[in-house]
Design a protein around this motif. Sequence first.
Motif, mmCIF file in Angstrom:
data_model
loop_
_atom_site.group_PDB
_atom_site.id
_atom_site.type_symbol
_atom_site.label_atom_id
_atom_site.label_comp_id
_atom_site.label_asym_id
_atom_site.label_seq_id
_atom_site.Cartn_x
_atom_site.Cartn_y
_atom_site.Cartn_z
ATOM 1 N N ALA A 152 77.111 -6.999 51.386
ATOM 2 C CA ALA A 152 75.759 -6.706 51.732
ATOM 3 C C ALA A 152 74.813 -7.625 50.910
ATOM 4 O O ALA A 152 73.630 -7.403 51.608
ATOM 5 C CB ALA A 152 75.451 -5.317 51.418
ATOM 6 N N GLY A 153 75.168 -8.292 50.035
ATOM 7 C CA GLY A 153 74.337 -8.973 49.469
ATOM 8 C C GLY A 153 73.130 -8.213 48.557
ATOM 9 O O GLY A 153 72.073 -8.609 48.324
ATOM 10 N N ALA A 154 73.751 -6.934 48.067
ATOM 11 C CA ALA A 154 72.553 -6.141 47.420
ATOM 12 C C ALA A 154 73.251 -5.214 46.185
ATOM 13 O O ALA A 154 74.438 -5.178 46.585
ATOM 14 C CB ALA A 154 71.934 -5.381 48.438
ATOM 15 N N LEU A 155 72.394 -4.579 45.574
ATOM 16 C CA LEU A 155 73.053 -3.620 44.432
ATOM 17 C C LEU A 155 73.345 -2.234 45.331
ATOM 18 O O LEU A 155 72.351 -2.062 46.222
ATOM 19 C CB LEU A 155 71.949 -3.326 43.317
ATOM 20 C CG LEU A 155 72.009 -4.434 42.386
ATOM 21 C CD1 LEU A 155 70.814 -3.872 41.427
ATOM 22 C CD2 LEU A 155 73.430 -4.407 41.569
ATOM 23 N N GLN A 191 74.038 -6.997 36.575
ATOM 24 C CA GLN A 191 75.031 -7.319 37.851
ATOM 25 C C GLN A 191 74.701 -8.255 38.684
ATOM 26 O O GLN A 191 75.349 -8.853 39.457
ATOM 27 C CB GLN A 191 74.858 -6.050 38.681
ATOM 28 C CG GLN A 191 75.172 -4.721 37.970
ATOM 29 C CD GLN A 191 76.695 -4.741 37.134
ATOM 30 O OE1 GLN A 191 77.735 -5.140 37.667
ATOM 31 N NE2 GLN A 191 76.525 -4.794 36.005
ATOM 32 N N LEU A 192 73.354 -8.970 38.453
ATOM 33 C CA LEU A 192 72.884 -10.056 39.387
ATOM 34 C C LEU A 192 73.272 -11.419 38.619
ATOM 35 O O LEU A 192 72.851 -12.349 39.347
ATOM 36 C CB LEU A 192 71.371 -10.032 39.452
ATOM 37 C CG LEU A 192 70.669 -8.466 40.249
ATOM 38 C CD1 LEU A 192 69.174 -8.452 40.226
ATOM 39 C CD2 LEU A 192 71.124 -8.607 41.693
ATOM 40 N N GLN A 193 73.533 -11.685 37.438
ATOM 41 C CA GLN A 193 73.989 -12.699 36.987
ATOM 42 C C GLN A 193 75.103 -13.295 37.537
ATOM 43 O O GLN A 193 76.059 -12.753 37.989
ATOM 44 C CB GLN A 193 74.017 -12.352 35.241
ATOM 45 C CG GLN A 193 73.088 -11.986 34.516
ATOM 46 C CD GLN A 193 71.779 -12.608 34.563
ATOM 47 O OE1 GLN A 193 72.008 -13.961 34.485
ATOM 48 N NE2 GLN A 193 70.787 -12.117 34.696
ATOM 49 N N PRO A 194 75.136 -14.580 37.645
ATOM 50 C CA PRO A 194 76.244 -15.426 38.477
ATOM 51 C C PRO A 194 77.427 -15.123 37.422
ATOM 52 O O PRO A 194 77.186 -15.388 36.452
ATOM 53 C CB PRO A 194 75.495 -16.870 38.350
ATOM 54 C CG PRO A 194 74.051 -16.756 38.240
ATOM 55 C CD PRO A 194 73.889 -15.645 37.400
ATOM 56 N N GLN A 195 78.486 -14.953 38.186
ATOM 57 C CA GLN A 195 79.901 -14.643 37.555
ATOM 58 C C GLN A 195 80.496 -15.991 37.311
ATOM 59 O O GLN A 195 80.466 -16.891 38.154
ATOM 60 C CB GLN A 195 80.702 -13.739 38.168
ATOM 61 C CG GLN A 195 80.287 -12.320 38.521
ATOM 62 C CD GLN A 195 79.880 -11.733 37.331
ATOM 63 O OE1 GLN A 195 80.818 -11.724 36.336
ATOM 64 N NE2 GLN A 195 78.810 -11.021 37.011
ATOM 65 N N ALA A 196 81.097 -16.249 35.971
ATOM 66 C CA ALA A 196 81.555 -17.495 35.532
ATOM 67 C C ALA A 196 82.774 -17.681 36.581
ATOM 68 O O ALA A 196 83.582 -16.567 36.886
ATOM 69 C CB ALA A 196 81.982 -17.647 34.253
ATOM 70 N N PRO A 197 82.999 -18.594 37.174
ATOM 71 C CA PRO A 197 84.212 -19.011 37.873
ATOM 72 C C PRO A 197 85.413 -18.765 37.071
ATOM 73 O O PRO A 197 85.764 -18.885 35.962
ATOM 74 C CB PRO A 197 84.215 -20.488 38.305
ATOM 75 C CG PRO A 197 83.287 -21.120 37.396
ATOM 76 C CD PRO A 197 82.216 -19.951 36.929
ATOM 77 N N THR A 198 86.622 -18.116 37.603
ATOM 78 C CA THR A 198 87.885 -17.751 37.138
ATOM 79 C C THR A 198 88.719 -18.754 37.267
ATOM 80 O O THR A 198 88.632 -19.731 37.994
ATOM 81 C CB THR A 198 88.313 -16.444 37.665
ATOM 82 O OG1 THR A 198 88.643 -16.547 39.033
ATOM 83 C CG2 THR A 198 87.454 -15.309 37.560
ATOM 84 N N GLU A 199 89.901 -18.890 36.575
ATOM 85 C CA GLU A 199 90.721 -20.013 36.686
ATOM 86 C C GLU A 199 91.335 -20.140 38.277
ATOM 87 O O GLU A 199 91.681 -20.821 38.828
ATOM 88 C CB GLU A 199 91.968 -19.766 35.689
ATOM 89 C CG GLU A 199 93.023 -20.744 35.947
ATOM 90 C CD GLU A 199 94.172 -20.380 34.861
ATOM 91 O OE1 GLU A 199 95.156 -21.010 35.140
ATOM 92 O OE2 GLU A 199 93.739 -19.942 33.871
ATOM 93 N N GLU A 200 91.397 -18.684 38.797
ATOM 94 C CA GLU A 200 91.816 -18.714 40.040
ATOM 95 C C GLU A 200 90.901 -19.178 41.180
ATOM 96 O O GLU A 200 91.294 -20.229 42.117
ATOM 97 C CB GLU A 200 92.148 -17.165 40.460
ATOM 98 C CG GLU A 200 92.842 -16.946 42.086
ATOM 99 C CD GLU A 200 93.030 -15.668 42.350
ATOM 100 O OE1 GLU A 200 92.891 -15.140 43.483
ATOM 101 O OE2 GLU A 200 92.872 -14.704 41.264
ATOM 102 N N ASP A 201 89.562 -19.284 40.904
ATOM 103 C CA ASP A 201 88.545 -19.640 41.572
ATOM 104 C C ASP A 201 88.720 -21.499 41.670
ATOM 105 O O ASP A 201 88.542 -22.076 42.599
ATOM 106 C CB ASP A 201 87.142 -19.333 41.271
ATOM 107 C CG ASP A 201 86.941 -17.875 41.562
ATOM 108 O OD1 ASP A 201 87.557 -17.244 42.465
ATOM 109 O OD2 ASP A 201 86.232 -17.133 40.715
ATOM 110 N N ASP A 202 88.915 -21.797 40.421
ATOM 111 C CA ASP A 202 88.781 -23.182 40.038
ATOM 112 C C ASP A 202 90.284 -23.773 41.087
ATOM 113 O O ASP A 202 89.642 -24.987 41.210
ATOM 114 C CB ASP A 202 88.979 -23.516 38.661
ATOM 115 C CG ASP A 202 87.679 -22.929 37.948
ATOM 116 O OD1 ASP A 202 86.649 -22.939 38.536
ATOM 117 O OD2 ASP A 202 88.044 -22.939 36.597
#
Length: 274
Positions: free
Chosen positions: A187-190, A260-271
Amino acid sequence: MNSVQLLRGQLRPALLGSLIGLLMTVACAAPAQADDAVALSSLDQVPDGVEVRGKQIAAYTWDDRQGKNLLVLAEQISERDDDGTQSAFVYAAQYLIDGNRPKRVWMLYDDVQHCQFDASLRFDRAATKVTDLSGDGITQATVGYSRTCTSDVSPNEFKLIMHVGKAQKYRLRGVDRYGAAWWDEEAGALRGMPLPKDCSVAGQQALVSQYKEQGTELPLPGCYGDEKDFAKAPEAYLTFMREHWFALMQKQDSEWSQAQLQPQAPTEEDDTAP
């Protein structure tokens, strides 16, 4: 089953709560008054004769008509027992410092015993206030803390307690805003129930109806259950405690929503994903 447990199961349905709505709620509610606040001095080490249970997290002194006062806050979360359960507690006490013989005025102790999930009791340092609401030199000491035994991210029990001298205690008990909103990627929303502006039963039920969350048990996240403790209290006490409660919930709501709006650090799986 308590209200916190029910809320965990019932506040997760898809409720599209926009960030604008949540932050407008923060801006609209009235802040706690500071006119009657008493200045506090922090203390690193308490005098001999002052009991501290657990790990001291704060201590304050101030003067009023009774003399020099000291408030100490402590908390502890234990290691897990052999059966896998966990316990935790909070401790607070006010003392009158009379020469070399501190005299305890009141003590607060609350705990969670043998929790099968994650036990936690923590003071909200922003809740600690000393006031002179009657203007007579007799002060009121207020503390607040969260209490939970859970395995998920969801609202905690929250207690805001005012002590006046040895015998008078006034409480607001409800649910805080921790975990009350979450980011919906699609949804791109809280999502989540917004912070209530009115903790009366009618006010909370109106919000439940608006968001079509019938069957949700009160109090809602950010609200307390009732004001029964204040039936015979001076009006100024309840006015202060209402405003102080909402100021704390606004702060929690804003901080949680922003997190909740802060960008999440990429995980190892994402990398490593193609």
